[in-house]
Design a protein around this motif. Sequence first.
Motif, PDB file in Angstrom:
ATOM      1  N   GLU A  41      -6.847  11.542  -6.255  1.00 56.42           N
ATOM      2  CA  GLU A  41      -6.262  10.748  -7.347  1.00 56.42           C
ATOM      3  C   GLU A  41      -4.742  10.671  -7.234  1.00 56.42           C
ATOM      4  O   GLU A  41      -4.155   9.602  -7.373  1.00 56.42           O
ATOM      5  N   THR A  42      -4.103  11.812  -6.973  1.00 55.54           N
ATOM      6  CA  THR A  42      -2.640  11.837  -6.924  1.00 55.54           C
ATOM      7  C   THR A  42      -2.084  11.736  -5.509  1.00 55.54           C
ATOM      8  O   THR A  42      -0.894  11.512  -5.322  1.00 55.54           O
ATOM      9  N   LEU A  43      -2.954  11.918  -4.505  1.00 53.47           N
ATOM     10  CA  LEU A  43      -2.593  11.882  -3.088  1.00 53.47           C
ATOM     11  C   LEU A  43      -1.665  13.034  -2.687  1.00 53.47           C
ATOM     12  O   LEU A  43      -0.900  12.928  -1.728  1.00 53.47           O
ATOM     13  N   TRP A  44      -1.761  14.119  -3.428  1.00 55.08           N
ATOM     14  CA  TRP A  44      -0.996  15.318  -3.073  1.00 55.08           C
ATOM     15  C   TRP A  44      -1.893  16.305  -2.353  1.00 55.08           C
ATOM     16  O   TRP A  44      -3.004  16.602  -2.786  1.00 55.08           O
ATOM     17  N   VAL A 103       4.672  10.226  -7.103  1.00 52.47           N
ATOM     18  CA  VAL A 103       5.792  10.587  -7.984  1.00 52.47           C
ATOM     19  C   VAL A 103       5.372  10.591  -9.449  1.00 52.47           C
ATOM     20  O   VAL A 103       5.958  11.304 -10.272  1.00 52.47           O
ATOM     21  N   GLY A 104       4.323   9.820  -9.773  1.00 50.22           N
ATOM     22  CA  GLY A 104       3.841   9.813 -11.149  1.00 50.22           C
ATOM     23  C   GLY A 104       3.105  11.086 -11.526  1.00 50.22           C
ATOM     24  O   GLY A 104       2.895  11.362 -12.712  1.00 50.22           O
ATOM     25  N   TRP A 139       0.830  -1.206   0.000  1.00 50.33           N
ATOM     26  CA  TRP A 139       0.000   0.000   0.000  1.00 50.33           C
ATOM     27  C   TRP A 139       0.864   1.257   0.000  1.00 50.33           C
ATOM     28  O   TRP A 139       0.518   2.253  -0.643  1.00 50.33           O
ATOM     29  N   LEU A 140       2.008   1.197   0.679  1.00 54.79           N
ATOM     30  CA  LEU A 140       2.921   2.333   0.645  1.00 54.79           C
ATOM     31  C   LEU A 140       3.471   2.538  -0.764  1.00 54.79           C
ATOM     32  O   LEU A 140       3.550   3.668  -1.260  1.00 54.79           O
ATOM     33  N   GLN A 141       3.829   1.443  -1.407  1.00 58.30           N
ATOM     34  CA  GLN A 141       4.337   1.542  -2.772  1.00 58.30           C
ATOM     35  C   GLN A 141       3.282   2.135  -3.704  1.00 58.30           C
ATOM     36  O   GLN A 141       3.576   2.993  -4.543  1.00 58.30           O
ATOM     37  N   GLU A 142       2.042   1.702  -3.539  1.00 59.05           N
ATOM     38  CA  GLU A 142       0.952   2.215  -4.376  1.00 59.05           C
ATOM     39  C   GLU A 142       0.786   3.719  -4.192  1.00 59.05           C
ATOM     40  O   GLU A 142       0.616   4.473  -5.162  1.00 59.05           O
ATOM     41  N   ARG A 143       0.849   4.166  -2.950  1.00 56.36           N
ATOM     42  CA  ARG A 143       0.752   5.600  -2.678  1.00 56.36           C
ATOM     43  C   ARG A 143       1.869   6.381  -3.353  1.00 56.36           C
ATOM     44  O   ARG A 143       1.637   7.403  -4.004  1.00 56.36           O
ATOM     45  N   LEU A 144       3.104   5.892  -3.178  1.00 56.26           N
ATOM     46  CA  LEU A 144       4.250   6.628  -3.696  1.00 56.26           C
ATOM     47  C   LEU A 144       4.273   6.644  -5.226  1.00 56.26           C
ATOM     48  O   LEU A 144       4.696   7.624  -5.840  1.00 56.26           O
ATOM     49  N   ILE A 145       3.824   5.562  -5.848  1.00 56.89           N
ATOM     50  CA  ILE A 145       3.749   5.530  -7.313  1.00 56.89           C
ATOM     51  C   ILE A 145       2.797   6.614  -7.810  1.00 56.89           C
ATOM     52  O   ILE A 145       3.083   7.327  -8.785  1.00 56.89           O
ATOM     53  N   LYS A 146       1.666   6.770  -7.130  1.00 56.23           N
ATOM     54  CA  LYS A 146       0.714   7.821  -7.510  1.00 56.23           C
ATOM     55  C   LYS A 146       1.331   9.208  -7.339  1.00 56.23           C
ATOM     56  O   LYS A 146       1.193  10.078  -8.210  1.00 56.23           O
TER      57      LYS A 146
END
Length: 334
Positions: A329-332, A168-169, A159-166
């Motif tokens: 969507e981007t979690l920013w 940085v993408g 889940w952490l990886q999924e968050r970070l992918i969103k």
Amino acid sequence: GNDASRADAALCSMLAFWTQDNEVAIDQIFRRSELVRGKWLDRPDYRARTIRSAINLMNRGINDVFEVIESNTVEVKSSHVDRSIRAFLMQDIEKPKPIIRGIVNEGETIILSGPAKLGKSMLLANMSIHIAAGRDWHGFNVPTSVKTLYLQREVGDPWLQERLIKMVGAVDWFNNEARGALFIPEPVSLKLDDNAQISGLIERIKALDYRLVILDPLFCMIQGNETDTKDMTRVMDNVNRIKLETGCSIIIAHHHGKGDMAGRKGGDKQRGSSVIGGASDGNITLERVEPEMLKNNSLAGLPDTYGLLSFQMRNSEAREPLILELDRETLWWM
């Protein structure tokens, strides 16, 4: 003998402080003390050397266990240094460098707190990405890229990886160099009240030269009781030990308490012992925005989409709160 000479020197050191290095006054007061003896009265060379050595000792600011021998040389038996205010005011002390200017400096502990499920971890991840890239964060200057260790224990790696992918993408500035400055360790147990684990973390920080460590969240990294003053004193003492032995900065994610928070502000809303917030150099608070505030600022959308970010900093100027909006969507936080 040496014991008597040691006592002479100790009294003269205290008198040097209280008389502001007045040699005549030191001699006059000493003559009225119970330590006065023939050697003091009959040996002007010994008397002068003892007074002079005491003054020099105090001017150097060293107030420690020492041994005076007949030649009046001083052997300091400890590296501990107590500075006189005179020496302290004249000392050239360099201010710590900012990690985020006005928010986090080198060697500081900052607590980021807020209610559950509002998005503290997303905000911390956003912040860590900006710090690794040396990119300004919500109007606050980030002077340079800082090597960061991000210890996150609330969600699993998938889940952490999924968050970070969103995250940085969604940006085009988080390049390979910046990605090399942010480190996500493999899942391991870390308890801030376990001295052996703290020693291991300190060695790791030193070996890899991390300048910032993010701990998210506090409750996953303690064995004791959050509400117990002794337990939390042990935790925050170890946090302070990490800072002192490595020079790094530490940001800790923590939760707000439940129940009636009326009248409480900022760090006072933190869950558990007041030691947690009191031992920090600053408290950043992420809170839900009240509907009336949304209306006054012409903000549309669900209340949980917005967060009020406020600051209580010990070593920086007061900052106005910010209203941020979370892009789901981007979690920013924008």
